[in-house]
Write an enzyme that holds these catalytic residues in place. Structure first.
Site, PDB file in Angstrom:
ATOM      1  N   ASP A 177       0.819  -1.204   0.000  1.00  0.00           N
ATOM      2  CA  ASP A 177       0.000   0.000   0.000  1.00  0.00           C
ATOM      3  C   ASP A 177       0.865   1.271   0.000  1.00  0.00           C
ATOM      4  O   ASP A 177       2.087   1.204  -0.141  1.00  0.00           O
ATOM      5  CB  ASP A 177      -0.943  -0.035   1.209  1.00  0.00           C
ATOM      6  CG  ASP A 177      -2.325   0.504   0.904  1.00  0.00           C
ATOM      7  OD1 ASP A 177      -2.445   1.402   0.053  1.00  0.00           O
ATOM      8  OD2 ASP A 177      -3.303   0.032   1.533  1.00  0.00           O
ATOM      9  N   ASP A 210      -9.710   3.635  -3.669  1.00  0.00           N
ATOM     10  CA  ASP A 210     -10.404   2.414  -3.258  1.00  0.00           C
ATOM     11  C   ASP A 210     -11.835   2.369  -3.783  1.00  0.00           C
ATOM     12  O   ASP A 210     -12.555   3.374  -3.787  1.00  0.00           O
ATOM     13  CB  ASP A 210     -10.447   2.312  -1.738  1.00  0.00           C
ATOM     14  CG  ASP A 210      -9.075   2.087  -1.133  1.00  0.00           C
ATOM     15  OD1 ASP A 210      -8.126   1.834  -1.890  1.00  0.00           O
ATOM     16  OD2 ASP A 210      -8.954   2.174   0.106  1.00  0.00           O
TER      17      ASP A 210
END
Length: 419
Positions: free
Chosen positions: A150, A210
């Site tokens: 991430d 996201d």
């Protein structure tokens, strides 16, 4: 034929260092299951192992869903003082992670882990920035096969492609140095244009913020509608992500894929028709197919979508390119992509609120064929969701497409010929 041979020869002559990681993984987009969309931080060994067992027993593994990926919140908030390793949460994983990976391997599947290229993960746990070798060695020792990496708390080491490249390359080098094959999946939300650099160091890269389990609702948390915005955000609806992916779709190739994020199919925020569109476009744009639902308790509609062998076969096709959007006319869109064995994948998409008839001509479908397919020829058409041959058509095809829905077609025997 000559043109195809020339293109193939030119591609083969390109330096190998530009072709993804050259680790032999993700020859076609990876498939599997990820903990995040359904469970967030509320994970433990039982949830993950039960999901793996379900995937192994209900036919999903046989379809290619092979990776079980543990997302954020698997760890304690402090590294081990002596080894400096990240410590698995003993409450969630009382046997540790090595025992869990061993159990999943025995089921015939592989296992993924999560970290962030920053000081902390997005959940506030220790990140791997500055600890790349320590963490890679631990994951290799514990038996992991996959890393989702991430972008939170990145200490300002972003803002230009070179900064992001250097930061993510450190972990790629660390994974390679373990001697264990790792599928390396970057999750930097499209920041700094990973489609332009990530294929040299990773197997997939996120292209947007996201996903949110919604078809088209605008959200201030996902303010950008185009791929070239460096404010990725989150809670991005389905159409937002698809629109961003279209502009960079041709950056993907075998071994390195644009990642449109974890699938939401089965989580309840969209209709069955919308979920069918969701799955169709992830397949057509060659995104990894990572389930994000409760695979131990699925409806028939969910199973019918994620287990459609004819649709999944498009994802596994060895053809070079994802589908391209040929045109968008209001709420109607047309996509086309070449397949193996002289076939063509066609998607008619309706983002509007009412069912419509959409016409696609051969001239449009084969717009990027060199030279064009004979636009007068009769072509057999199969509907991959209906699993039904529709017959032969000449010059064009017109079909009803439901609201927020698609028709996903396979055109057979579309060999390149001159008019």
């Amino acid at each position: 034929m000559f043109t195809k041979l020339v293109i193939a020869a030119a591609l083969a002559a390109l330096p190998t260092h530009i072709m993804a990681m050259n680790n032999g993984l993700a020859v076609t987009p990876q498939m599997g299951w990820n903990t995040w969309n359904k469970y967030g931080c509320n994970i433990n060994e039982d949830i993950i192992l039960n999901a793996a067992k379900a995937i192994a027993s209900n036919g999903l593994k046989d379809l290619g869903y092979n990776y079980i990926i543990i997302d954020d919140c698997w760890q304690l908030h402090q590294r081990d003082n002596k080894s400096k390793q990240i410590v698995p949460d003993p409450t969630k994983f009382p046997r540790g992670l090595k025992a869990l990976t061993s159990d999943i391997h025995k089921l015939g599947m592989q296992v993924g882990i999560y970290s962030s290229a920053g000081t902390y993960t997005c959940g506030g746990y220790p990140g791997s920035l500055g600890y790349e070798k320590v963490d890679a060695n631990a994951w290799a020792e514990w038996g992991f096969d996959y890393l989702k990496y991430d972008n939170c708390y990145n200490e300002g080491e972003s803002g230009t492609p070179k900064l992001s490249y250097d930061r993510y390359k450190k972990m790629g080098n660390a994974l390679n140095s373990t001697g264990r094959p790792f599928l390396y999946s970057l999750c930097n939300w499209g920041e700094d244009g990973p489609w332009n650099f990530a294929s040299t160091i990773s197997n997939s890269w996120r292209i947007s913020g996201d996903i949110y389990d919604n078809f088209n609702r605008p959200d201030p948390a996902c303010p950008c509608e185009t791929y070239d915005c460096n404010l990725a955000g989150f809670r991005c609806n389905l159409l937002n992500i698809i629109n961003k992916a279209n502009a960079v779709s041709q950056k993907a190739r075998s071994g390195g894929w644009n990642d449109l994020d974890i699938l939401e199919v089965g989580n309840g925020g969209m209709t069955t028709e919308e979920y069918r569109t969701h799955f169709t476009m992830w397949v057509a744009l060659r995104s990894p197919l990572l389930l994000g639902n409760d695979v131990t308790n699925m409806t028939k509609d969910t199973k019918d979508i994620i287990m459609n062998e004819e649709v999944i076969a498009i994802s596994k096709d060895k053809q070079f390119s994802p589908a391209s959007r040929i045109w968008m006319k209001g709420d109607q869109q047309l996509y086309s992509g070449s397949l193996e064995n002289n076939a063509t994948n066609v998607i008619l998409m309706n983002t509007g609120e009412k069912s419509v008839k959409i016409t696609a001509t051969w001239e449009d479908i084969f717009l990027y064929s060199l030279p064009h397919v004979n636009t007068k020829k009769s072509i057999k058409v199969r509907d991959l969701w209906l699993k039904k041959d529709l017959g032969s058509f000449s010059g064009h095809i017109t079909l009803d497409v439901p609201s927020h829905g698609v028709r996903m077609l396979k055109l057979m025997d579309t060999a390149v010929t001159t008019d």
